[in-house]
Every structure is written in C-alpha cells, then in structure tokens.
Design a protein around this motif. Sequence first.
Motif, short mmCIF file in Angstrom:
data_model
loop_
_atom_site.label_atom_id
_atom_site.label_comp_id
_atom_site.label_asym_id
_atom_site.label_seq_id
_atom_site.Cartn_x
_atom_site.Cartn_y
_atom_site.Cartn_z
N LEU A 44 -5.12 -5.84 -5.97
CA LEU A 44 -5.62 -4.68 -6.41
C LEU A 44 -6.89 -4.38 -5.25
O LEU A 44 -6.89 -3.10 -5.34
CB LEU A 44 -7.04 -5.13 -7.43
CG LEU A 44 -6.77 -5.69 -8.71
CD1 LEU A 44 -7.93 -5.95 -10.06
CD2 LEU A 44 -5.62 -4.96 -9.77
N ARG A 45 -7.01 -4.52 -4.38
CA ARG A 45 -7.46 -4.46 -2.78
C ARG A 45 -6.67 -3.72 -2.83
O ARG A 45 -6.70 -2.19 -2.13
CB ARG A 45 -8.20 -5.09 -1.67
CG ARG A 45 -9.56 -5.04 -0.38
CD ARG A 45 -9.58 -5.67 0.11
NE ARG A 45 -10.22 -7.05 -0.76
CZ ARG A 45 -10.31 -8.16 -0.76
NH1 ARG A 45 -9.23 -8.25 -0.42
NH2 ARG A 45 -11.30 -8.95 -1.19
N LEU A 46 -5.87 -3.79 -2.52
CA LEU A 46 -4.24 -2.99 -1.67
C LEU A 46 -4.26 -1.43 -2.71
O LEU A 46 -4.00 -1.11 -2.00
CB LEU A 46 -3.10 -3.69 -1.53
CG LEU A 46 -3.44 -4.66 -0.79
CD1 LEU A 46 -1.91 -5.93 -0.71
CD2 LEU A 46 -3.17 -4.38 1.29
N VAL A 47 -4.36 -2.07 -3.73
CA VAL A 47 -3.75 -0.55 -4.82
C VAL A 47 -4.58 0.66 -4.49
O VAL A 47 -5.17 1.69 -4.46
CB VAL A 47 -3.92 -0.88 -6.25
CG1 VAL A 47 -3.73 -0.05 -7.57
CG2 VAL A 47 -2.70 -2.18 -6.36
N GLY A 48 -6.20 -0.35 -4.31
CA GLY A 48 -7.45 0.81 -3.70
C GLY A 48 -7.31 1.09 -2.98
O GLY A 48 -7.46 2.35 -2.55
N VAL B 161 0.49 -1.49 -0.19
CA VAL B 161 0.39 -0.10 -0.30
C VAL B 161 0.95 1.24 -0.43
O VAL B 161 0.03 2.39 -1.22
CB VAL B 161 -1.22 0.23 1.22
CG1 VAL B 161 -1.32 1.56 1.05
CG2 VAL B 161 -1.79 -1.40 1.18
N THR B 162 1.86 1.14 0.50
CA THR B 162 2.53 1.94 1.22
C THR B 162 3.20 3.00 -0.47
O THR B 162 3.60 3.82 -1.00
CB THR B 162 4.05 1.83 2.13
OG1 THR B 162 3.18 1.88 3.28
CG2 THR B 162 4.83 3.36 1.88
N GLN B 163 4.01 1.79 -0.86
CA GLN B 163 4.63 2.05 -2.35
C GLN B 163 3.60 2.49 -3.26
O GLN B 163 4.21 3.24 -4.69
CB GLN B 163 5.59 0.60 -2.90
CG GLN B 163 5.14 -0.42 -3.18
CD GLN B 163 5.88 -1.24 -3.28
OE1 GLN B 163 5.65 -2.72 -4.00
NE2 GLN B 163 6.77 -1.56 -4.03
N PHE B 164 2.70 1.86 -3.35
CA PHE B 164 2.05 2.42 -4.22
C PHE B 164 0.89 3.96 -4.20
O PHE B 164 0.44 5.04 -5.08
CB PHE B 164 0.53 1.41 -4.61
CG PHE B 164 0.49 0.57 -5.81
CD1 PHE B 164 0.20 0.84 -7.16
CD2 PHE B 164 1.49 -0.42 -5.33
CE1 PHE B 164 0.92 -0.19 -8.52
CE2 PHE B 164 1.68 -1.80 -6.66
CZ PHE B 164 1.81 -1.73 -7.99
N THR B 165 0.93 3.77 -2.82
CA THR B 165 0.56 5.46 -2.05
C THR B 165 1.76 6.42 -2.58
O THR B 165 1.26 7.31 -3.26
CB THR B 165 0.16 5.60 -1.17
OG1 THR B 165 -0.89 4.46 -0.46
CG2 THR B 165 0.12 7.03 -0.89
#
Length: 808
Positions: free
Chosen positions: A738-742, A439-443
Amino acid sequence: MLQSYLKIALRTLWKHRTHTLINVVGLAVASAACLLLFLTASFHLSFDRFHTKAGRIFQPYFLATDRDGSEKQNGSMPHPLLPALKAEFPEVEGVTRIRWSSGGVRYGDKTFSKMVRSCDPDFLTMFTFPMVKGEAKTALNDLGNVVISQNMAKDVFGKEDPMGKTLLLNQSGSWKNFVVTGILSDFPDNSTEQYDAFIRTENAAEYQTYKADWSHSDSGMYIMLAQSADRQAFEKKLEAFMQKYMGPSMKERQTNGYAKNSRGQQISLLLEPLTDVHFNTDLGGGGQGISKTYVYALLLIGLFILAIACINFINLTIAQSVTRSREVGVRKSLGAGQGQLMGQVWGETGLLCLVSLVLGLVLAYGLMPEFNKLLRTHLSLASFLTPTALLAIGGGLLVVTLVVGGYPSWVVARFNAVEVLKGKLQLNRPGLLRNALIVTQFTIACLLTACTLVMVQQLGYLHKKPLGLNQDQVISIPIGSDLDSQTALRQLRNQLAGKPGVVSVSGTGVNIGNGLDGNNSRYMYGFMYNKRELLCDWLRVDFDYLKTMQIKLLAGRDFNPAFSTDSSMAVLVSQRFAKQMGDANPIGKFIQPDSAKGKFQVVGVVADFNLYSLHRKAEPLVLHLDKNMALGYLLVRVAPQNLTEAMETVKAAWKTIAPKQEFNGSFVSENTERWYRKEQRLSTIFTTAAGIAILLSCMGLFAVALISIEQRTKEIGVRKVLGASVGSLVALLSKDFLRLVGVAIVLATPLAWWAMRNWLGDFAYKISMPWWVFALTGGLAVVIAFVTIAFQSVRAALMNPVKSLRSE
C-alpha cells in the motif's frame, strides 16, 4: 540440447501454471490492445504520404489576430492569389484552388449525389491520384471537362466506357453539360482530399464576380514548390508579396488597432506541409482534421498497457527465481555455465512471449470490427500484413523478449551453487527494481483512471451546457442537390400544415451538429463598418427560424413575410456581432459585407447561440433571407409527446416531395452529440485502457503478494505464536504494497492534472479541474490494491502456525 531446454521450459511453465497463465493473459491482452492502437495511429500518421511529391506540396493559410489579440489561421484564399503566385515566383511549380461544388449528377434518366470538387489543372499533376484513363496534363484543359473516379464511373455508367460521354452537373441550381475526359483511381482511406469528380474552378457561379477581388476568400489552395526551394525562405519572400497585393488591407487593420501576429505582421501568408494538413484542426484537414495529440495518446496508451504486462512478467519471474534456486545449483554443479542458464530462462521467456503474441493477434483480429466502429478506422487483415506492421510486430516481440527476460535471467544465473545446495541462500528484502516497477504500473493505472474521470465530466458538461437554442424535438432534413430548396420548403410547409404534433417549419443553410448526410459547411464574411473590421458567420435562414430553434429575440423584430424587403435586405444579428459594431443601438443600421450584394439593414438582435461545437466560442452571427443563397436543410419542430410518430409523419411528407431521394432526417439533439464523437471515442479508449491497466496491475500485484507471503510463512508462524493478531498480520503484510500504491498516486496526480489541463485547452467552454477526481482515483487505487492482497494476507494470517513451523 535444444530439445532438453524445451522440455525443461515446458515442465517449469506447467509447474507454475498460475503465474504462467497470468503472464500469458497479460501479454496477450496487452499485445492486442497495443497492436490495434498502433495500427490506428499509424493510419493517421500515414495521411497523404502516398503522394510522391508530398514533401513539396503545401497548403497556404493566413495568420492574423482578431480584436482580442488572439491569433487565428484561415485557409480560405482569394481567387487572384493563384495567378499572382505563378507570375511572381518561378519556384512555384504548381498551384491549385480546391473547393466543394454542387453534388448533383445526372446521366440519362438517373440522378446521383456525388462529391464533385472544383480545382485547377495543376491538381492532377501535383497529387498522386493515378489516371486510369486520360492524360493528367490535359484532362482539365477545358471548362467543360470533368474527371471522375473509378467508383463514380461504375455507379453512373455501369459497364459503359465513360470517356467522351456527357454528364449533367448541378451548378448553383442550374444543370450544365460536362464531357468526361479522364478517370481517376479512387482515393485511398488515408487521403485528406476525397472526391468523386473534378471540374474547373472557373465553373463556380460567383467566380467572375470575385476572380480579381483580394478581399473575398472562398477556396482552399495547394502550392507545389520546386525541389530546390526552401519553405522558410519562400515564406520570407511572401512578406513583400503580401505588402504588394494586400498592403491597403493590412494598413487599415493597423489603423483600426489590430495587434500584429507572432511574426510581427498584420497578416502573414504561411505554408502548412501537406503531411501536416490532416492534423491541423484549425484549417480543417479536409473535414477530417484530428489533433496529433490524439494520435500520440493512442500510442502512449498502447505502450502503457504493454509496459504494465511486461512489469508483471519481470516481477513474477524474479519472485519465482528462488523456487528455481536448487535447479540452478544442481545444473551449475554439473558444469552449466552462466550463459547456458541465462539462455534457458530467456528461452522460456521467448516461448511465453511468442504464445502471447499469437493469442494477441487472434484477439486483435477478432476485436477489429468493433474497434473500427469505435474509432472510425479502416483496419483490415491487410493492415496486419503491411511491411510497417510486420516490422513492428517482429521488433516488438524481440524487444519485449529482451526486456522481460534479460534481468530475471541474469538474477537466476548469478545464484551461488554452493550456497544454494547448502540451503543457505537468503532472500534479500524486496529490491528497488521490484518496488519501482510496481509503482510504475500503478502510476499508469491511476493516470489513466484520473484522465477518464475528467473526460467523462467534460463530456457531460458539453451535453448539458445550453447552446442558446433549443435543440430538442427538432428534425433536420438535408435537401440535397436535386431539389430547389425554396420549393421544397414551401411544399413541406403545405404537407405538414395542420398536422398534429408539428409546431413550426423553417430552413437553414448550415446544419446544427453533424447530420446523417455527413456534410459540414460554413460561410463567413469579413468586412469594414465605421472603420471597424467585422468578422461573422453569414447564416442563411428562412421565416420562423427563431421560433423553430427557440432562439431569444432581444431587440427589434423577427423576419416577417409582411415586410417585402425582409427577403432581400433585412438581417438579424447576434449580441456578439452587435457588440462588434460598436453601436449602442444597432437597430436600423446598415451593413455591407460585399459590394456585389448591396446593403443590409439590421432589424433585430438575437441572443448569442452556438452554431458550431463548444470547442470554440459562439462567433458573431448575421442571419439573412437572401434568396440567392440556397437552403441546405429543412427544420421541423415537433411536439414532445410522441417523437417516433412525429418522425414518421415528417418522413411520409418528405417522400411525397422527393420520392426518389433517401430520407436522411435526424433529430438535431442527435446531431449535436456527434460533435463530440472524437472525444467520446477517446474517453471510451481511456476507460477501456484504465480497466485493462487496473486488471493487469492487480493480477501482477496478486501474484507478487502471493509469492512474497509464501516466502514469509515461517515469519508469520513465529509472530502468531508470540501473540500477533490476525489484523496486525494483515496490516504487516499489506503496508509495504500500500505504501508503493501511495507513491504511485502522488506521482500520477500531477501528471494527470497536466495532461487534462492541456486536453481541456481545446475547448472554449470547459469545466474547472475537479479536485475530487484525483482524490477518488487515489481512494480507488488503495481500495483495489488492498482487496487484491487482502485475501492472501488474511489466509496467511489464519494459517495454523504448527504447519508453518513443523520443519523447524
């Protein structure tokens, strides 16, 4: 023992070479980016800190409100402030005015264009610009003295000893003799004050007129306080000082309805620390002012990229830990302690980090020339070898090794040897740490992407927004200090008269945009009119200025050679200035900006136009033809049919007028683009950083997804036997990621909105925050993440279940 650990480490890394390559490439790219950005930020943060007395030197500035109540800083000081400060405050150990002087230098039959500054004698003892020859305390004792830099000494005198030699300096159109009494070392790159030569302030042509005038400000200033003096306490003392010397002006402001500033005063005299001057864009920072937000943004981007690479490393190491469970079980059964196992994993981590750092250094050095061009920095090999840089590199290696190796080594070392050797080690579902890291890296990736899109939109808006004038097809030519500006304009008009493609020729005192000469200038006046305080840009122009720049005349008439008084007392004013005056019809009214200049009559009103960048609103303008002020630039409007040929025509004409002077003509449209070079550079950095962040995040997600799918091979086989379709299996394997990316999109959106709202606050003219940018960022993130894991998901879903269940 050490040799054994090294062999095991190399064997393990080679066995998992795909993951090793992902880790090394990710950390190398991140190290290079982080290092270059760190060195750039460090360069800006080091500005003026080389002065040994930097902590005691301050730039004074006035803080007051304008008519709409907004506060403004003004670093231009009146001449009598210097002797008054020295007389009234014993804690003032040094004070100097400083301003640009004329740049023309002549020695023998050679003429040079140099940065000649005027200052007071204290300058040489306040600032740490070492004297190579001469005495700092006495070098500027006489008005006819000049102190030059080593670079200027080499250019002008060659191998001659400059000491005692006489130079001719162009002072307001006349050449005066100056004797060289000192040679200064060249200024370093991280110096706000830059120079080729210094002369005394009193040499300015208008000095005698304004030396006792508290209402006329045209010089920058620096104050050096005693070591025992406190800045805040001194600023408090300045309140009574301001009442004593500027009380009438402050009372008049109050009478005219001006609001008090944030300190409860009409005008405050405050001090800006020398080490902060470079970051004060309102005061200019010596023409190099840059916001600290920009510097901190560089640091954050570097840290963001490094964080993503570290996250990849941690996730991959933890995901791989199960494949090493039997190795750990065997080594534990043979007596290996937990510390030895942790040391093994940590050693492998350190080896990878060291290799990545070396590759990163090579990559950074290779990219350095292009990076210097992009950010206009001066990084070199020496920049990597400074104590600060070496400490940062060594400390960074240690911290990264500890961070990325700590938790994975602890996880591996805690495996139960008995359970592992029995084959009963069960994998838990992905833990909170792995999910949080993804989550952190995609944020971060979404944050950088959204910021990039907003910056691109704002820059496009700035380039397209009308300035109130037509900047296209206009060539701007710096006149320089060797020529009489009025003569040069007359000769250029004669040379271009009747030339095909030349529409009109005029002149101006202020260039529009940043030309090739790199000079910026501004001349402002504040004065009273019918009990109203007026503030305006005072712009020297010549006939046909409105025609050349295609500025709309709203009322009255343009300057006309048929009116003899136009060259001495007529002015054109902008709409905003006319509104400031408060008259329904300003045509025919008289204004007097300066008692020494006499009165000027308003003969026309023009539409507002932006003389400076769109960071600020169009200021009230007064256009005049006062011959006592020289023109700085010649303007030529050409037809749009063949711009290249037109430029060559103008260049040939200029060579006839000034054969010994370099032609630095450029199109005004190119000059105005340079207004936003800093924003363009920041946008490029964000774009590059966003690309790197997305690439590294996808690499990490791909590797983690690959390992996760490998660990669920038998589950996939069972589901296929029970009738699961390929689509349902792909959805099953993809939905968790994909849930984590959301979640990352939800977190990144408000952060990006807040950051860009603050960034847009630096512009007087700006876009509304586009909602679709955040929707597009989220959509891109989902698509990229799905594509990243879809290949492995589809491949796993299509696998023959017989192969995956054969061992059951």
